[in-house]
Scaffold this active site. Structure first.
Site, mmCIF file in Angstrom:
data_model
loop_
_atom_site.group_PDB
_atom_site.id
_atom_site.type_symbol
_atom_site.label_atom_id
_atom_site.label_comp_id
_atom_site.label_asym_id
_atom_site.label_seq_id
_atom_site.Cartn_x
_atom_site.Cartn_y
_atom_site.Cartn_z
ATOM 1 N N GLY A 46 21.507 60.163 52.167
ATOM 2 C CA GLY A 46 21.158 59.683 53.532
ATOM 3 C C GLY A 46 19.917 59.028 53.547
ATOM 4 N N GLN A 51 12.278 54.913 57.373
ATOM 5 C CA GLN A 51 11.987 55.362 56.104
ATOM 6 C C GLN A 51 11.990 54.266 55.234
ATOM 7 O OE1 GLN A 51 15.461 58.520 55.247
ATOM 8 N NE2 GLN A 51 13.675 59.346 54.159
ATOM 9 N N CYS A 94 14.040 65.457 51.321
ATOM 10 C CA CYS A 94 13.790 64.088 51.775
ATOM 11 C C CYS A 94 13.029 63.174 50.992
ATOM 12 C CB CYS A 94 12.847 64.381 53.064
ATOM 13 S SG CYS A 94 12.730 62.914 53.981
ATOM 14 N N LEU A 95 13.791 62.058 50.863
ATOM 15 C CA LEU A 95 13.295 60.781 50.054
ATOM 16 C C LEU A 95 11.614 60.618 50.515
ATOM 17 C CD1 LEU A 95 16.304 58.869 49.642
ATOM 18 C CD2 LEU A 95 15.149 60.311 48.095
ATOM 19 N N HIS A 136 19.556 65.480 59.897
ATOM 20 C CA HIS A 136 18.310 65.240 59.464
ATOM 21 C C HIS A 136 17.849 63.822 59.626
ATOM 22 C CE1 HIS A 136 15.577 65.289 55.451
ATOM 23 N NE2 HIS A 136 15.763 64.071 55.647
ATOM 24 N N GLU A 137 19.164 62.878 59.420
ATOM 25 C CA GLU A 137 18.758 61.477 59.621
ATOM 26 C C GLU A 137 18.453 61.035 61.050
ATOM 27 O OE1 GLU A 137 18.272 60.226 56.856
ATOM 28 O OE2 GLU A 137 19.407 61.474 55.665
ATOM 29 N N HIS A 140 14.877 61.715 61.963
ATOM 30 C CA HIS A 140 13.917 60.680 61.444
ATOM 31 C C HIS A 140 13.791 59.664 62.729
ATOM 32 C CE1 HIS A 140 12.869 61.381 57.244
ATOM 33 N NE2 HIS A 140 14.357 61.402 56.951
HETATM 34 O O1 GNR Z 1 18.933 63.001 49.692
HETATM 35 C C1 GNR Z 1 18.707 63.790 50.659
HETATM 36 N N1 GNR Z 1 19.037 64.931 50.516
HETATM 37 C C2 GNR Z 1 19.268 66.065 51.471
HETATM 38 C C3 GNR Z 1 19.332 67.332 51.232
HETATM 39 C C4 GNR Z 1 19.586 68.012 52.139
HETATM 40 C C5 GNR Z 1 19.371 67.889 53.477
HETATM 41 C C6 GNR Z 1 19.172 66.400 53.849
HETATM 42 C C7 GNR Z 1 18.996 65.507 52.763
HETATM 43 S S1 GNR Z 1 18.792 63.942 53.195
HETATM 44 C C8 GNR Z 1 17.868 63.187 51.963
HETATM 45 C C9 GNR Z 1 17.707 61.863 52.103
HETATM 46 C C10 GNR Z 1 16.727 61.705 53.048
HETATM 47 O O2 GNR Z 1 15.548 61.814 53.007
HETATM 48 N N2 GNR Z 1 17.152 61.197 54.312
HETATM 49 O O3 GNR Z 1 16.529 61.056 55.498
HETATM 50 NI NI NI Z 2 14.854 62.382 55.070
#
Ligand code: GNR
Ligand code: NI
Length: 175
Positions: A46, A51, A94-95, A136-137, A140
């Site tokens: 995601g 980001q 999270c990236l 999660h997205e 953000h």
């Molecule tokens: O790549 C991602 N893996 C992930 C693993 C568990 C819960 C959420 C994520 S999202 C993350 C990519 C990211 O930072 N998205 O904002």
């Molecule tokens: Ni993230």
């Protein structure tokens, strides 16, 4: 198409509440495509516009397994229409917080409304990993990171390590 640099925490640009998209126009369609390319390269499941430095309510997800066909989903102005009482726990990454992980509990099932890349209003029901990823997205877009859901002790430990890593990288680059 282009890949975009991903902002690493701590950074004030990750703490901003993003603005709604008026209309999914050509610029937003391009942004969605560039975000998808950036996410696949990373790789991740995601990515949210803040980001990559764009404070607009745009997210993309693809939580398909390795052996499944890709399932890219592009959303503008995502809104939770309903959430299950049942919760689901997953070790999130999270990236923007590379190499750090923590368990986060969220609703197991959600219904989300959004505008797709054709500016059409859509609804999607999701569960487990896809539901977690969408939430999660969406976090953000409010300036919230997964570390905001864990104890201050664990959060500060992760953020301190990220500051250290940034300093080491800046130092290496200067050599
Ligand atoms: O790549 C991602 N893996 C992930 C693993 C568990 C819960 C959420 C994520 S999202 C993350 C990519 C990211 O930072 N998205 O904002
Ligand atoms: Ni993230």
């Amino acid at each position: 198409m282009a890949t975009l640099p991903i902002i690493i925490a701590p950074d004030p640009r990750l703490k901003v509440k993003c603005a709604p998209v008026d209309n999914v126009d050509e610029a937003i369609v391009t942004l969605m495509a560039d975000m998808l390319e950036t996410m696949y390269l990373a790789p991740g499941i995601g990515l949210a516009a803040p980001q990559v430095g764009v404070t607009k309510r745009v997210i993309i997800v693809d939580a398909a397994g390795k052996d499944d066909d890709p399932n890219p989903i592009k959303m503008a102005n995502p809104e939770l229409l309903s959430v299950s009482e049942e919760l689901w726990t997953y070790e999130e990454g999270c990236l923007s917080l590379p190499e750090h992980y923590a368990e986060v509990e969220r609703p197991a099932r959600i219904k989300v409304g959004y505008l797709d890349e054709n500016n059409t209003r859509c609804e999607l029901e999701a569960e487990d990993l896809l539901a977690t990823c969408i939430q999660h997205e969406m976090d953000h877009l409010e300036g919230t990171l997964f570390v905001d859901h864990i104890s201050a002790l664990k959060r500060n430990m992760i953020l301190r390590k990220l500051v250290k890593t940034k300093k080491l990288k800046a130092h290496d680059a200067a050599d």
